[in-house]
Scaffold this motif. Structure first.
Motif, PDB file in Angstrom:
ATOM      1  N   GLU A   2      -1.767   7.906   9.453  1.00 31.63           N
ATOM      2  CA  GLU A   2      -2.659   8.844   9.018  1.00 31.63           C
ATOM      3  C   GLU A   2      -2.259  10.046   8.888  1.00 31.63           C
ATOM      4  OE1 GLU A   2      -6.939  10.483  10.997  1.00 31.63           O
ATOM      5  OE2 GLU A   2      -6.003   8.728  12.032  1.00 31.63           O
ATOM      6  N   VAL A   3      -2.810  11.006   7.802  1.00 31.17           N
ATOM      7  CA  VAL A   3      -2.341  12.182   7.718  1.00 31.17           C
ATOM      8  C   VAL A   3      -3.452  13.261   8.224  1.00 31.17           C
ATOM      9  CG1 VAL A   3      -1.576  14.202   5.982  1.00 31.17           C
ATOM     10  CG2 VAL A   3      -0.935  11.463   5.838  1.00 31.17           C
ATOM     11  N   GLU A   4      -3.169  14.180   9.132  1.00 30.56           N
ATOM     12  CA  GLU A   4      -4.195  14.986   9.534  1.00 30.56           C
ATOM     13  C   GLU A   4      -4.375  16.064   8.508  1.00 30.56           C
ATOM     14  OE1 GLU A   4      -5.705  14.895  12.556  1.00 30.56           O
ATOM     15  OE2 GLU A   4      -4.750  13.280  13.222  1.00 30.56           O
ATOM     16  N   GLU A  23       0.876  -1.328   0.000  1.00 27.37           N
ATOM     17  CA  GLU A  23       0.120   0.033   0.115  1.00 27.37           C
ATOM     18  C   GLU A  23       0.710   1.208  -0.019  1.00 27.37           C
ATOM     19  OE1 GLU A  23      -2.429   1.953   3.489  1.00 27.37           O
ATOM     20  OE2 GLU A  23      -3.460   0.094   2.644  1.00 27.37           O
ATOM     21  N   VAL A  24       0.508   2.095  -0.868  1.00 28.80           N
ATOM     22  CA  VAL A  24       1.387   3.451  -0.994  1.00 28.80           C
ATOM     23  C   VAL A  24       0.614   4.524   0.000  1.00 28.80           C
ATOM     24  CG1 VAL A  24       1.942   5.473  -2.303  1.00 28.80           C
ATOM     25  CG2 VAL A  24       2.300   3.013  -3.321  1.00 28.80           C
ATOM     26  N   TYR A  84      -4.162   7.900   4.783  1.00 28.37           N
ATOM     27  CA  TYR A  84      -3.222   7.174   5.160  1.00 28.37           C
ATOM     28  C   TYR A  84      -2.215   7.075   4.173  1.00 28.37           C
ATOM     29  CZ  TYR A  84      -6.768   5.782   8.850  1.00 28.37           C
ATOM     30  OH  TYR A  84      -7.689   5.885   9.694  1.00 28.37           O
ATOM     31  N   VAL A  85      -1.014   7.507   4.405  1.00 26.88           N
ATOM     32  CA  VAL A  85       0.197   7.513   3.535  1.00 26.88           C
ATOM     33  C   VAL A  85       1.078   6.577   4.159  1.00 26.88           C
ATOM     34  CG1 VAL A  85       1.822   8.978   2.318  1.00 26.88           C
ATOM     35  CG2 VAL A  85      -0.266   9.807   2.674  1.00 26.88           C
ATOM     36  N   GLN A 100      -4.426  19.492  -7.818  1.00 31.16           N
ATOM     37  CA  GLN A 100      -4.813  20.288  -6.751  1.00 31.16           C
ATOM     38  C   GLN A 100      -4.748  19.613  -5.271  1.00 31.16           C
ATOM     39  OE1 GLN A 100      -9.108  21.481  -7.552  1.00 31.16           O
ATOM     40  NE2 GLN A 100      -8.116  22.532  -9.446  1.00 31.16           N
ATOM     41  N   MET A 101      -5.171  18.111  -5.331  1.00 33.54           N
ATOM     42  CA  MET A 101      -4.990  17.632  -3.976  1.00 33.54           C
ATOM     43  C   MET A 101      -3.508  17.404  -3.625  1.00 33.54           C
ATOM     44  SD  MET A 101      -6.308  13.519  -3.168  1.00 33.54           S
ATOM     45  CE  MET A 101      -4.849  12.982  -4.434  1.00 33.54           C
ATOM     46  N   ARG A 102      -2.736  16.939  -4.538  1.00 36.56           N
ATOM     47  CA  ARG A 102      -1.277  16.788  -4.251  1.00 36.56           C
ATOM     48  C   ARG A 102      -0.551  18.178  -3.936  1.00 36.56           C
ATOM     49  NH1 ARG A 102       1.121  15.135  -9.237  1.00 36.56           N
ATOM     50  NH2 ARG A 102       2.876  14.863  -8.180  1.00 36.56           N
ATOM     51  N   GLU A 103      -1.103  19.366  -4.451  1.00 34.53           N
ATOM     52  CA  GLU A 103      -0.531  20.444  -4.158  1.00 34.53           C
ATOM     53  C   GLU A 103      -0.997  20.891  -2.789  1.00 34.53           C
ATOM     54  OE1 GLU A 103      -0.561  25.403  -5.607  1.00 34.53           O
ATOM     55  OE2 GLU A 103      -1.249  23.666  -6.718  1.00 34.53           O
ATOM     56  N   ALA A 104      -2.257  20.707  -2.272  1.00 35.65           N
ATOM     57  CA  ALA A 104      -2.999  20.863  -0.892  1.00 35.65           C
ATOM     58  C   ALA A 104      -2.452  20.130   0.126  1.00 35.65           C
ATOM     59  CB  ALA A 104      -4.220  20.861  -0.965  1.00 35.65           C
ATOM     60  N   VAL A 105      -1.890  18.726  -0.247  1.00 40.64           N
ATOM     61  CA  VAL A 105      -1.448  17.566   0.538  1.00 40.64           C
ATOM     62  C   VAL A 105      -0.043  17.316   0.218  1.00 40.64           C
ATOM     63  CG1 VAL A 105      -2.040  15.499   1.634  1.00 40.64           C
ATOM     64  CG2 VAL A 105      -3.785  16.943   0.714  1.00 40.64           C
ATOM     65  N   PRO A 106       0.848  17.740   0.898  1.00 37.39           N
ATOM     66  CA  PRO A 106       2.422  17.610   0.587  1.00 37.39           C
ATOM     67  C   PRO A 106       2.700  15.986   0.656  1.00 37.39           C
ATOM     68  CG  PRO A 106       2.129  19.503   1.928  1.00 37.39           C
ATOM     69  CD  PRO A 106       0.667  18.930   1.968  1.00 37.39           C
ATOM     70  N   GLU A 107       2.098  15.423   1.702  1.00 35.98           N
ATOM     71  CA  GLU A 107       2.539  13.880   1.900  1.00 35.98           C
ATOM     72  C   GLU A 107       2.001  13.217   0.574  1.00 35.98           C
ATOM     73  OE1 GLU A 107       1.608  15.669   5.969  1.00 35.98           O
ATOM     74  OE2 GLU A 107       0.945  15.868   3.923  1.00 35.98           O
ATOM     75  N   LEU A 108       1.167  13.614  -0.332  1.00 40.28           N
ATOM     76  CA  LEU A 108       0.768  13.216  -1.712  1.00 40.28           C
ATOM     77  C   LEU A 108       1.588  13.624  -2.833  1.00 40.28           C
ATOM     78  CD1 LEU A 108      -2.866  13.010  -1.264  1.00 40.28           C
ATOM     79  CD2 LEU A 108      -1.496  10.986  -0.901  1.00 40.28           C
TER      80      LEU A 108
END
Length: 277
Positions: free
Chosen positions: A80-82, A65-66, A75-76, A255-263
């Motif tokens: 879990e990512v807040e 799982e990635v 979850y990365v 947009q999601m990856r820009e907003a969530v650095p973990e992704l």
């Protein structure tokens, strides 16, 4: 030797028609799964394997799982990512949209495989006869089963295996050995059918009969292509629509990856063509 080449050519003709036809449908390539219509403006590749369930979306590679989205939580690599409200909205929207598109891709794959398999069988059986045609059908059926391993639905779970490891696992050495064995098991009846066709063909000399048989083989290939073309219009439209949807989905993912650095390091989709970034 010419007869042996012709018999092998028949089997590869069917396989080639299924995996590399001009119809627009999902295709298994050397190291990934991609799909798109004949229109070259759009081709979508997936960088990871994807599993979709009603309340869970999992992105993985080599059975590891990635990241996953489950019940609105991200979850990365198992942690879990807040998320704040904006991030959670983007993540949930993205998971919902992927959940809508993945089943469409799987349906497209299965429908395209069914059409191509039917076209091959309809074109080859009259030439080879029922017994040899059944052997070709068996080869095509095994090929279809392998494709089912990387694009399937089990209840309300949908899965697309799109990574190099998944493709290699499905179409690697074991599959090649299976196909070689099927060809060997079928070669006798196929060669007998070919020999009968050649000997009963037009022409007086052996060379003339071979030329007549070669022309008939060319016509078989054209028949397969014609049948695929006749039945592929709807698939092309569906593939083009999917590509349009995935282009919009790619924007949402960006947009999601820009907003969530973990992704940021885990892009699911790769677009090719003028609209790719």
């Amino acid at each position: 030797m010419n007869t042996l080449k012709a018999s092998i050519g028949l089997t590869t003709l069917g396989i080639s028609a299924l995996l590399a036809s001009s119809a627009a449908w999902a295709t298994v390539k050397a190291d990934h799964l991609s799909f798109g219509g004949n229109d070259s403006h759009c081709e979508v590749s997936l960088n990871y394997d994807v599993a979709v369930e009603p309340k869970k979306f999992v992105v993985s590679e080599a059975d590891k799982e990635v990241y996953r989205v489950e019940l609105g939580k991200l979850y990365v690599e198992g942690k879990e990512v807040e998320l704040d409200a904006k991030q959670q909205q983007l993540v949930s929207q993205y998971a919902d949209e992927v959940g809508k598109q993945v089943p469409e891709v799987i349906d497209l794959v299965h429908d395209a495989v069914a059409i191509a398999t039917t076209a091959v069988s309809m074109a080859l059986t009259p030439l080879l006869g029922d017994a040899a045609g059944a052997n070709v059908d068996a080869m095509m059926a095994r090929l279809s089963e392998r494709i089912d391993d990387i694009a399937y639905q089990q209840g309300d779970r949908f899965y697309l295996g799109a990574t190099e490891s998944s493709i290699e696992k499905t179409f690697g050495d074991e599959f090649e050995q299976e196909m070689e064995q099927l060809v060997q098991n079928s070669i006798g009846s196929i060669m007998m059918s070919i020999g009968s066709e050649m000997m009963n063909g037009d022409g007086g000399s052996f060379e003339e009969k071979m030329e007549a048989f070669s022309a008939k083989m060319d016509n078989v290939g054209k028949d397969i292509e014609a049948q695929l073309e006749q039945q592929s219009a709807e698939l092309e439209n569906r593939a083009d629509k999917l590509c349009d949807n995935f282009q919009q989905l790619a924007l949402l993912e960006s947009q999601m990856r820009e907003a969530v650095p973990e992704l940021e390091s885990y892009p699911l989709m790769k677009l090719q063509g003028p609209l790719a970034k």
